[in-house]
Design an enzyme around this catalytic site. Structure first.
Site, PDB file in Angstrom:
ATOM      1  N   ASP A 159       1.126   4.170   1.255  1.00 46.51           N
ATOM      2  CA  ASP A 159       1.614   4.914   2.422  1.00 46.51           C
ATOM      3  C   ASP A 159       2.739   4.176   3.143  1.00 46.51           C
ATOM      4  OD1 ASP A 159      -0.510   3.114   3.053  1.00 46.51           O
ATOM      5  OD2 ASP A 159      -0.752   4.040   5.019  1.00 46.51           O
ATOM      6  N   HIS A 160       3.100   2.991   2.626  1.00 42.95           N
ATOM      7  CA  HIS A 160       4.210   2.239   3.222  1.00 42.95           C
ATOM      8  C   HIS A 160       5.404   2.098   2.274  1.00 42.95           C
ATOM      9  CE1 HIS A 160       2.030   0.901   6.899  1.00 42.95           C
ATOM     10  NE2 HIS A 160       1.018   1.300   6.144  1.00 42.95           N
ATOM     11  N   HIS A 192       0.873  -1.179   0.000  1.00 43.83           N
ATOM     12  CA  HIS A 192       0.000   0.000   0.000  1.00 43.83           C
ATOM     13  C   HIS A 192       0.908   1.227   0.000  1.00 43.83           C
ATOM     14  CE1 HIS A 192      -3.803  -2.164   1.700  1.00 43.83           C
ATOM     15  NE2 HIS A 192      -3.793  -2.134   0.385  1.00 43.83           N
ATOM     16  N   HIS A 245      -3.983  -8.428   6.606  1.00 43.60           N
ATOM     17  CA  HIS A 245      -4.401  -7.149   6.046  1.00 43.60           C
ATOM     18  C   HIS A 245      -5.063  -7.401   4.695  1.00 43.60           C
ATOM     19  CE1 HIS A 245      -4.562  -2.874   5.977  1.00 43.60           C
ATOM     20  NE2 HIS A 245      -3.618  -2.675   5.073  1.00 43.60           N
ATOM     21  N   ASP A 252       0.482  -3.084   8.510  1.00 38.41           N
ATOM     22  CA  ASP A 252      -0.882  -2.903   8.991  1.00 38.41           C
ATOM     23  C   ASP A 252      -1.507  -4.283   9.220  1.00 38.41           C
ATOM     24  OD1 ASP A 252      -0.291  -0.286   8.282  1.00 38.41           O
ATOM     25  OD2 ASP A 252      -1.740  -0.152   6.687  1.00 38.41           O
TER      26      ASP A 252
END
Lengths: 301, 301
Positions: free
Chosen positions: A64-65, A62, A140, A210
């Site tokens: 944001d990582h 994802h 996740h 996450d």
């Protein structure tokens, strides 16, 4: 062990927060964990020497990582890096990065190694004399791993005075540090514990983001010194946890309690919360030693 | 026309500067030009409404001009955007973006159109009633376009009193605004210029980054109201221009002079310069009306 939080917020951009990235200093290593957009600027802001980063661990794909990774790789080239760089990430990242490098006709002048992950079981992915790193399978929306960083147990501490009193030849000192009983000059077997004391306790850190509430991870993170566990929401918004496969602060605290960790660090906060203290308050009802990750904050573990 | 500089520095990251991105407001459009890493945060900082951006123009596929785009596309999804988004960029960008979306299993809930560019000649790539946009082929290390934004000429201004005095039926007013001569109620042909005045002058803006000194662009940008031209270096470091295919401030000013533009805006400064006034001073020896782009600065054109 020292943990520096470069960013600890979830994806929606704000002017004063960064998405996930951390630096873990352990036994002369400087490991980067995740690399959201803007991480290279956060490195500058936190005065981290770019050249010391040789291993980067990406939990999942994802944005944001990991959206900051390709920029960091490009910057390493601009800074004329020569040292190898190792990237541990879910399968697919190599294709993205190499495609972007191909399109920009910009290759690295250092060696770039991709260690692509796809196992759903915990794996040993890095090991040297002093440290080992294992994946922690998380639950996740896409394939995601946490990472467990463990110092290896050091040598026992030798009390040289006692060893001399016991008439042990110094040729055996190394064996004593390694824990063996040895014969002294008179042929008597000396109990190791009489002349040595236990090594410094080895530290461990688990990064889990996450993930939905996932007790399966508990055996893997048992007794760690510090656990970073995501808490995107608080219980008030519990209905959002399930579809997004994120955790509440309470759930993170439950995992910390079950795993008997020494310290819990929360992070990956949804931007809906202006006051982050709600996370800490909620978690501390279950697990007292809880701290909030904050961009730029460091933890001595 | 209003130009907002979101970022105007070259690739090496610093804590207080952003790589290239601009917002051009023209005739109710809000066009984004380039989108380096961190642009979505710069948008927030400059209070630009994300939903107003419907067209993004990417000059080339070096990271400091597009690494922020995939994050912005993801954020639009998080913000539950519904409006179409059009991206004009060199061939290859669609593959990168769709690969990243596939790996994150995150598709957009709005329609995303890629208009991939590969022509080495200037092309008309956007047109509506009020605006047209053309590519400006540039000379850089990889395939690169600048962009020329032109307001179309508006309607002539009708003086209604004069039209009534000339006894013209109001059914013909539309034709008069469009510049035609018309017959009045007495059957006399009335010269358009007697009852109308010229339209407001139409404005134009040319964005040219990144590029080596390239006089071939001059005919395309002739007489524009504002020219943004990169100046990565000053003449003191002229030897760096050729291998990197960048321009000096003096070269940018020479282009501005040859093209008889009204204003020159410099940008894409190398991080080696702490004092940016050297760029302005150098350019103004050739072209007086030179301004420096700065992150967060706006220009009324």
């Amino acid at each position: 062990m020292k943990l520096t939080i470069l960013g600890c917020h979830s994806a929606t951009p704000r002017t004063n927060t960064n998405p996930t990235s951390q630096i873990l200093e352990i036994k002369n290593h400087m490991f980067m964990i995740d690399c959201g957009e803007g991480t290279q600027v956060a490195l500058r802001r936190n005065r981290v020497k770019f050249s010391r980063i040789k291993h980067i661990f990406i939990s999942h794909l994802h944005g944001d990582h990991y959206f900051g990774l390709v920029g960091l790789i490009s910057t390493f080239r601009l800074l004329t890096r020569e040292a190898d760089l190792h990237i541990y990430a879910p399968k697919g990242l190599k294709e993205v990065i190499t495609l972007q490098m191909k399109l920009s006709d910009s290759w690295t002048n250092y060696r770039l190694f991709f260690h692509e992950l796809s196992s759903k079981n915990s794996e040993l992915i890095f090991e040297d004399d002093q440290v080992e790193i294992h994946t922690i399978p998380l639950d996740h929306r896409i394939y995601t791993n946490g990472f467990l960083f463990k110092e290896k147990e050091g040598e026992r501490k030798l009390d040289i005075n006692k060893a001399n009193e016991a008439n042990i030849n110094k040729a055996y000192f190394r064996k004593l540090k390694q824990g063996a009983d040895v014969h002294n000059e008179d042929g008597v077997l000396i109990d190791n514990k009489k002349v040595t004391s236990p090594p410094k306790p080895s530290k461990s850190y688990a990064f889990c983001s996450d993930t939905a509430y996932n007790p399966d991870m508990v055996p893997l993170i048992q007794n760690v010194d510090a656990l970073y566990h995501e808490s995107t929401f608080v219980e008030k918004h519990k209905e959002l946890c399930k579809p997004t496969k994120h955790s509440s602060a309470k759930e993170a605290a439950s995992i910390a309690k079950m795993a008997n960790v020494k310290q819990l660090i929360l992070g990956h906060y949804s931007t809906r919360y202006d006051d982050l203290s709600v996370f800490k308050t909620e978690a501390q009802e279950i697990f007292a030693n809880t701290e909030l990750a904050l961009d730029g904050k460091t933890f001595e573990i």
